[in-house]
Design a protein around this motif. Sequence first.
Motif, mmCIF file in Angstrom:
data_model
loop_
_atom_site.group_PDB
_atom_site.id
_atom_site.type_symbol
_atom_site.label_atom_id
_atom_site.label_comp_id
_atom_site.label_asym_id
_atom_site.label_seq_id
_atom_site.Cartn_x
_atom_site.Cartn_y
_atom_site.Cartn_z
ATOM 1 N N GLY A 234 0.835 -1.234 0.056
ATOM 2 C CA GLY A 234 -0.141 -0.031 -0.006
ATOM 3 C C GLY A 234 0.808 1.190 0.112
ATOM 4 N N TYR A 235 1.938 1.150 -0.016
ATOM 5 C CA TYR A 235 2.825 2.372 0.002
ATOM 6 C C TYR A 235 3.567 2.591 -1.389
ATOM 7 N N VAL A 236 3.175 3.644 -1.748
ATOM 8 C CA VAL A 236 3.686 4.067 -3.076
ATOM 9 C C VAL A 236 4.821 4.803 -3.224
ATOM 10 N N THR A 237 5.842 4.530 -4.070
ATOM 11 C CA THR A 237 6.940 5.171 -4.154
ATOM 12 C C THR A 237 7.255 5.910 -5.617
ATOM 13 N N ALA A 238 7.217 7.142 -5.788
ATOM 14 C CA ALA A 238 7.116 7.782 -6.856
ATOM 15 C C ALA A 238 8.737 7.568 -7.414
ATOM 16 N N VAL A 239 9.042 7.317 -8.716
ATOM 17 C CA VAL A 239 10.359 6.931 -9.326
ATOM 18 C C VAL A 239 10.664 7.938 -10.148
ATOM 19 N N ALA A 240 9.669 8.286 -11.229
ATOM 20 C CA ALA A 240 10.059 9.278 -12.402
ATOM 21 C C ALA A 240 8.883 9.961 -12.722
ATOM 22 N N ALA A 241 8.701 11.285 -13.429
ATOM 23 C CA ALA A 241 7.704 12.110 -13.763
ATOM 24 C C ALA A 241 6.816 10.974 -14.810
ATOM 25 N N GLY A 242 5.489 11.026 -14.617
ATOM 26 C CA GLY A 242 4.699 10.194 -15.468
ATOM 27 C C GLY A 242 3.343 9.881 -14.725
ATOM 28 N N ALA A 243 2.902 8.753 -15.256
ATOM 29 C CA ALA A 243 1.412 8.325 -14.459
ATOM 30 C C ALA A 243 1.443 6.876 -14.430
ATOM 31 N N ALA A 244 0.776 6.398 -13.369
ATOM 32 C CA ALA A 244 0.821 4.921 -13.274
ATOM 33 C C ALA A 244 -0.388 4.567 -12.549
ATOM 34 N N THR A 245 -1.117 3.365 -12.728
ATOM 35 C CA THR A 245 -2.161 3.143 -12.174
ATOM 36 C C THR A 245 -1.696 1.960 -11.061
ATOM 37 N N ILE A 246 -2.214 2.194 -9.870
ATOM 38 C CA ILE A 246 -1.913 1.336 -8.758
ATOM 39 C C ILE A 246 -3.213 0.360 -8.714
ATOM 40 N N THR A 247 -2.983 -0.949 -8.718
ATOM 41 C CA THR A 247 -4.124 -1.915 -8.423
ATOM 42 C C THR A 247 -3.925 -2.781 -7.124
ATOM 43 N N ALA A 248 -5.043 -2.877 -6.502
ATOM 44 C CA ALA A 248 -4.973 -3.802 -5.248
ATOM 45 C C ALA A 248 -6.026 -4.913 -5.527
ATOM 46 N N THR A 249 -5.850 -6.070 -5.301
ATOM 47 C CA THR A 249 -6.820 -7.189 -5.551
ATOM 48 C C THR A 249 -7.054 -8.017 -4.338
ATOM 49 N N TYR A 250 -8.065 -8.347 -3.888
ATOM 50 C CA TYR A 250 -8.441 -9.005 -2.920
ATOM 51 C C TYR A 250 -9.346 -10.054 -3.072
ATOM 52 N N MET A 251 -9.396 -11.179 -2.791
ATOM 53 C CA MET A 251 -10.241 -12.352 -2.857
ATOM 54 C C MET A 251 -11.018 -11.910 -4.553
#
Length: 262
Positions: A234-251
């Motif tokens: 659940g902790y997001v680390t920003a690496v470089a300029a741009g966009a990313a979609t973070i997904t969590a999947t449970y059951m």
Amino acid sequence: MSGDTSNARLWANADFWVADSLTTANPADANTAFGPGWSMVGLLDGDDGFPESRDEDTSDHFAWGGDLVRTSRTHFKATKKVSILEDNPTTRALIWPGSTQTAIVVPKPVPIKCAWETRDPEAGIVYRKITAGHAIITPDGDIDQNETDLQKVQLAAVIYPDTSTSPATLYIQQTSLAVASLAIAPATKALTAGQIGALTATATLTDSTTRDVTLHPSTAWSTSAAAKATVRYGYVTAVAAGAATITATYMGVSGTCAVTVS
């Protein structure tokens, strides 16, 4: 490794219930306890589990020239087994139906209701199979008594379906705490390169209750662009300029957060 680990089950606990009357009411759902008329058998052999077998006669039909055209199936039979470790009035009635405390008589099995319940504590899931019609139970194999092993009796339940339905119904299934939706908060997050931000995953269950599953071992976190942002627990680390979609999947249910890195 491919697949969804939250869908893998380890049934750490289980119970076997019986009811003498076929009109005994079933629990309303998997979150409801078994009521009057139901008796728990007691200690079970977990290594033996609840093996289930299906038998039927099949006949293959071929066209002139030898091509298989159709397969017909008849005489379907389902059997479910359980190994009991307790000697109590309920188990004795299953092993020696019709007998009393003072006389063992030639057994004549009678129709009863049965319910097999398994539980996965880590995932918080209860799964039940309850006979829709009835079952006939008989010992499967020898009944042995000795000084080194716990007495164990394996019982085989032949399942007679409820033929008032079409197709005939073998079991009533009950499953608890299925996930209706998974929400990630916040839904969007802006970070600068090198910054770390926290997300929260909240599951809404089919009974309308909610639970924080951010750190649950069955919650899988992933990123659509690891070169822009990574995620762990659940902790997001920003690496470089741009966009990313973070997904969590449970059951088997997923939620997302749109992350922008500047």
